[in-house]
Design a protein around this motif. Structure first.
Motif, short mmCIF file in Angstrom:
data_model
loop_
_atom_site.label_atom_id
_atom_site.label_comp_id
_atom_site.label_asym_id
_atom_site.label_seq_id
_atom_site.Cartn_x
_atom_site.Cartn_y
_atom_site.Cartn_z
N ASP A 28 9.75 14.51 4.81
CA ASP A 28 8.99 13.57 5.65
C ASP A 28 8.87 12.27 4.86
O ASP A 28 8.02 12.14 3.97
CB ASP A 28 7.61 14.13 5.99
N LEU A 29 9.72 11.32 5.18
CA LEU A 29 9.74 10.07 4.43
C LEU A 29 8.56 9.17 4.77
O LEU A 29 8.20 8.30 3.96
CB LEU A 29 11.06 9.33 4.69
N GLU A 30 7.96 9.33 5.92
CA GLU A 30 6.81 8.49 6.27
C GLU A 30 5.55 8.96 5.58
O GLU A 30 4.74 8.16 5.12
CB GLU A 30 6.64 8.44 7.79
N ASP B 207 10.93 6.71 -0.29
CA ASP B 207 10.28 7.08 0.97
C ASP B 207 9.57 5.84 1.51
O ASP B 207 9.56 4.79 0.85
CB ASP B 207 9.32 8.27 0.79
N VAL B 208 9.02 5.94 2.69
CA VAL B 208 8.44 4.75 3.32
C VAL B 208 7.27 4.18 2.52
O VAL B 208 7.20 2.95 2.31
CB VAL B 208 8.05 5.06 4.78
N HIS C 160 12.00 8.38 11.59
CA HIS C 160 11.00 7.67 10.79
C HIS C 160 10.91 6.22 11.27
O HIS C 160 10.93 5.28 10.48
CB HIS C 160 11.36 7.73 9.31
N GLU D 108 8.56 4.44 12.36
CA GLU D 108 7.41 3.61 11.98
C GLU D 108 7.67 2.84 10.70
O GLU D 108 6.98 1.86 10.41
CB GLU D 108 6.17 4.49 11.81
N ARG E 268 9.14 -3.07 9.24
CA ARG E 268 10.05 -1.98 8.95
C ARG E 268 11.03 -2.39 7.85
O ARG E 268 11.27 -3.58 7.63
CB ARG E 268 10.88 -1.59 10.18
#
Length: 379
Positions: free
Chosen positions: A78-80, A89-90, A134, A136, A155
């Motif tokens: 889960d990169l967010e 990751d985000v 992802h 967002e 983004r």
């Protein structure tokens, strides 16, 4: 065959020159656009605070991310939310002010032919899946305008490539198909037509077709002969997505001063990798390489390449994608002007994307899709 070779390039002066395709945009202006610049940080603030202020206005366009291949081997991510199994990751992209990154489609050595083509398509599909999942924090982009739009929406823009030359399977039709699927950069190594001996006739035709499509030629790791011939043939700027200064560290992928100067004169871009192997073990070593490339090739020829998630060790204080402010703070301590930092982080990549698109639009008016084959030109 008549539509494939020199008759499509009348009057071309290949050795560092531009033909009438680019007369509306002089070489010097194309390489170093004169844009107004207003400083955004307080000179009295400490360097790290200044770095965050500069990067908020001029974020990093990262030249190489190995994230796709790293994610391929994870059962879940889960990169967010944040992902400790990778360097990117985000949350860390936001902390590092990364506004855009080139997502590598490179493959392990040994994959050739249909296997390389298929594996590249799988990598490309994976990147699109990751971006969709992802949305967002990430947004797919294909040009300078879409990259800026993504940044303005909060983004990180994801550009597809570079891919390896083996991904083409020696077919210009496959190159066009990959471009239609979003590919925007291709590395000119690992193929019979781009070797230590330089570009073959088919290799030159690949570069011309890349120019017509708007695919950027990445010459990082290529032989000096390939780099020089690509500079001569290409009407669009070249990238070195992972090359530092060989004068400071004798890594085979680093560029000697003469090639750095030639790349700069041709409007290309050397993106210095944040790897201990190529640049050294500390943030100061990386800054030394950036200083050297800027001095040798010019401020319009230097960029950044995190090379995160590519299986390489990183310098101290630069261990993941959140660490760019530490590097920019070191440059500000050394007296870098904000205008040059802005070119390094964002402006130079945007210029390459714009010039590549300009070249493609002009080339499409005068050049049909190439039907050349490697057997016809190199056989």
């Amino acid at each position: 065959m008549a539509d494939l070779q020199d008759d499509l390039h009348p009057g071309t002066t290949e050795a560092g020159g531009f033909d009438d395709l680019a007369t509306a945009l002089p070489q010097a202006e194309a390489a170093f656009p004169q844009e107004s610049f207003a400083p955004v940080s307080d000179p009295d603030d400490e360097p790290l605070a200044r770095a965050h202020a500069v990067l908020a206005a001029h974020p990093v366009a990262d030249g190489y991310s190995g994230l796709p291949w790293a994610l391929k081997h994870l059962p879940w991510y889960d990169l967010e939310l944040g992902e400790s199994s990778v360097d990117t990751d985000v949350p860390r992209l936001r902390a590092g002010h990364v506004g855009a990154l080139f997502s590598s489609l490179h493959l392990p050595e040994g994959l050739i032919g249909d296997r390389a083509v298929g594996a590249t398509l799988e990598q490309l599909d994976l990147v699109k899946h990751v971006v969709r999942g992802h949305d967002e924090g990430l947004r797919l982009a294909h040009d300078a305008g879409q990259t800026t739009d993504a940044r303005n929406c909060g983004r990180t823009a994801v550009l597809l490539g570079p891919a390896g030359a083996a991904a083409l399977g020696d077919s210009l039709g496959i190159l066009r198909s990959l471009h239609a699927l979003g590919l925007r950069a291709l590395t000119l190594t690992g193929a019979s037509w781009a070797s230590d001996a330089g570009l073959t006739r088919f290799g030159e035709e690949v570069v011309r077709e890349m120019n017509r499509l708007g695919v950027i030629a990445d010459v990082s790791g290529a032989s000096p002969e390939t780099i020089r011939r690509a500079c001569a043939v290409s009407k669009a700027p070249l990238l070195c997505t992972r090359s530092a200064a060989r004068a400071l560290r004798p890594h085979p992928a680093n560029l000697p001063d003469d090639l750095l100067a030639e790349l700069g004169a041709a409007g290309g871009l050397c993106m210095v990798p944040l790897t201990a192997e190529q640049t050294g073990p500390t943030v100061r070593d990386v800054a030394d390489h950036l200083d050297h490339v800027r001095t040798t090739a010019g401020p319009g020829c230097v960029g950044l390449s995190g090379t995160y998630d590519a299986g390489t060790a990183h310098p101290l204080e630069l261990g993941d994608a959140s660490c760019y402010p530490r590097l920019v703070a070191e440059l500000l301590r050394r007296g870098w002007e904000e205008a040059h930092v802005a070119l390094l982080t964002w402006g130079n990549v945007q210029r390459v994307l714009r010039d590549t698109a300009f070249t493609a639009r002009a080339a499409q008016l005068r050049r049909r899709p190439s039907t050349a084959t490697i057997a016809e030109l190199d056989g």
